[in-house]
Design an enzyme around this catalytic site. Structure first.
Site, PDB file in Angstrom:
ATOM      1  N   GLY A  15       0.814  -1.207   0.000  1.00 52.50           N
ATOM      2  CA  GLY A  15       0.000   0.000   0.000  1.00 52.50           C
ATOM      3  C   GLY A  15       0.846   1.254   0.000  1.00 52.50           C
ATOM      4  O   GLY A  15       1.845   1.339   0.716  1.00 52.50           O
ATOM      5  N   ASP A 150       0.870   1.563   8.755  1.00 51.26           N
ATOM      6  CA  ASP A 150       0.421   0.789   9.914  1.00 51.26           C
ATOM      7  C   ASP A 150       1.407   0.815  11.072  1.00 51.26           C
ATOM      8  O   ASP A 150       1.057   0.432  12.193  1.00 51.26           O
ATOM      9  CB  ASP A 150       0.163  -0.662   9.509  1.00 51.26           C
ATOM     10  CG  ASP A 150      -1.001  -0.793   8.546  1.00 51.26           C
ATOM     11  OD1 ASP A 150      -2.049  -0.186   8.825  1.00 51.26           O
ATOM     12  OD2 ASP A 150      -0.864  -1.480   7.529  1.00 51.26           O
ATOM     13  N   GLU A 250     -10.300  -0.965  11.969  1.00 56.44           N
ATOM     14  CA  GLU A 250     -11.075  -1.849  11.102  1.00 56.44           C
ATOM     15  C   GLU A 250     -10.923  -3.309  11.511  1.00 56.44           C
ATOM     16  O   GLU A 250     -11.788  -4.136  11.243  1.00 56.44           O
ATOM     17  CB  GLU A 250     -10.642  -1.676   9.647  1.00 56.44           C
ATOM     18  CG  GLU A 250      -9.191  -2.064   9.390  1.00 56.44           C
ATOM     19  CD  GLU A 250      -8.742  -1.813   7.959  1.00 56.44           C
ATOM     20  OE1 GLU A 250      -9.553  -1.344   7.148  1.00 56.44           O
ATOM     21  OE2 GLU A 250      -7.558  -2.091   7.659  1.00 56.44           O
TER      22      GLU A 250
END
Length: 412
Positions: A15, A150, A250
């Site tokens: 990502g 992250d 999430e």
């Protein structure tokens, strides 16, 4: 150590972030110094990571950035300028054909330096490629350069890209709280933030504590989520004031391991076996509506968390450039089969040094938010967590705008 002369190649994987191109710029800057001292002749860019290498889809980055001023624009450009991929390489001993093809390409282009900018799964690629080059006796240096919003790579204090994402999340959370506070009608707003296994991004929502506001409740995937406890927490918060804001990862999950949002998820996985996550906020929205009956909405910050370069952290960008440049110079000095690290050496004043660690100690491992950063009720974070996060979001980059929009650099 004898100087290793040849060409270099760099790719981006996984990502993207608001700082991944700053790391790329750092590698280019370092490689240019190596070109000037006769170590590196050419620096190729892999389009779409290892897939681009296998397809020989390469671009000459020294030619693209003949004007070094363009590197500054690149540093303020979001997403992966070289493109990305999520290709999983097989074990080196299981598929000789794939790795033999990679070595053939290395020989064809005289590539002796390989840099891969990415997260956990990208370090797996670096580890496997390092193993195979050793097995076949091809002399080269293979370096992993960290990147992930992250912040879940072990050993390194934090990862390039995280600080900018954390700054965006803290800013959006502060603004959402201000907006919600204008009414006296009882209402709950749930902010869903990225984070599968590690809750670093969601913890960043607490950074606006320094501005006098913060979410009433914060739930991370490091703890087990209990729906009854959550609803009781919301009821208690509503007794204090009418506008309750909740930040959730999430990846929050129940005791049996099921994701809270599993009912709203497709169940699809990527090549590394990771489920595509979303829907936890919507699940909790419905739960609050059914159990409490007040006005409720859920907000999913989604891709904006990783592409909001207009709100990047200058600390993040400058460290990202430094990590990339140091990676290039370290490789020329003999470093290989390592991932670069950011080592915090001082909190006051905040100061870091760039080091490296064996990539095998990082690949496929996850750094979680430590228990001491989570409050006793497991519905918020401690001041120690905020103190750790705060230096990473500081500073505002000097972004160039034209016609009201930020200027980006596109590698064609």
């Amino acid at each position: 150590m004898e100087k290793l002369i040849g060409n270099a190649v760099v790719g981006q994987s996984g990502g993207p972030t608001a700082a991944i191109n700053a790391t790329l710029s750092g590698i280019i800057r370092g490689a240019m110094e190596l070109r000037d001292n006769g170590t590196v002749e050419k620096l190729y860019g892999m389009k779409n990571g290892i897939e681009g290498l296998l397809g020989e889809n390469l671009v000459d980055l020294f030619e693209v950035f003949a004007n070094k001023e363009d590197l500054k624009t690149l540093e303020h450009t979001p997403a992966a300028a070289l493109g990305s991929c999520r290709k999983k390489l097989p074990a080196p001993t299981a598929d000789d054909e794939t790795f033999a093809k990679i070595i053939d390409i290395f020989k064809k282009y005289n590539i002796r330096y390989f840099f891969y900018i990415g997260g956990n799964d990208s370090m797996d690629t670096v580890d496997k490629l390092s193993t195979y080059t050793d097995l076949c006796g091809y002399e080269m240096r293979v370096i992993g350069v960290p990147k992930t919003i992250d912040n879940d790579l072990p050993i390194t204090d934090h990862t390039p890209g995280f600080g900018s994402a954390a700054k965006y999340i803290a800013t959006m959370t502060q603004e959402i709280i201000r907006d919600c506070a204008v009414y006296q009608v009882k209402a709950v707003t749930i902010i869903e933030i990225m984070g599968r296994d590690a809750g670093w991004l969601t913890a960043s929502a607490a950074l606006c504590r320094r501005a006098g506001v913060e979410p009433d409740l914060i739930y991370l995937p490091e703890t087990v989520f209990n729906m009854d406890s959550f609803l009781n927490d919301v009821r208690a918060a509503l007794e204090k004031h009418p506008n309750v804001v909740v930040a959730i990862s999430e990846g929050i999950h129940f005791e049996n391991g099921d994701y809270v949002g599993s009912a709203n998820q497709s169940g699809a996985t990527d090549v590394f076996g990771h489920k595509y996550l979303s829907g936890s906020g919507k699940t909790l929205e419905y739960a609050v509506k059914d159990a409490i009956g007040c006005k409720v909405r859920s907000i999913e910050l989604n891709l904006c968390q990783r592409c909001a370069s207009h709100l990047a952290s200058e600390t993040d960008l400058s460290e990202s450039v430094l990590v990339g440049k140091t990676a290039a110079l370290a490789a020329a000095e003999g470093a290989s089969r390592v991932m670069m690290t950011i080592d915090r050496v001082s909190d006051t004043p905040y100061k870091v040094e760039i080091g490296n660690v064996s990539v095998s100690e990082v690949a496929n491992k996850v750094k979680l938010v430590p228990r001491e950063f989570i409050n006793e009720k497991e519905n918020g974070v401690t001041d120690a967590c905020v103190d750790y996060l705060l230096p990473l979001i500081k500073g505002e980059p000097d972004i160039r705008f034209e016609d009201g929009l930020p200027v980006h650099f596109i590698i064609k």
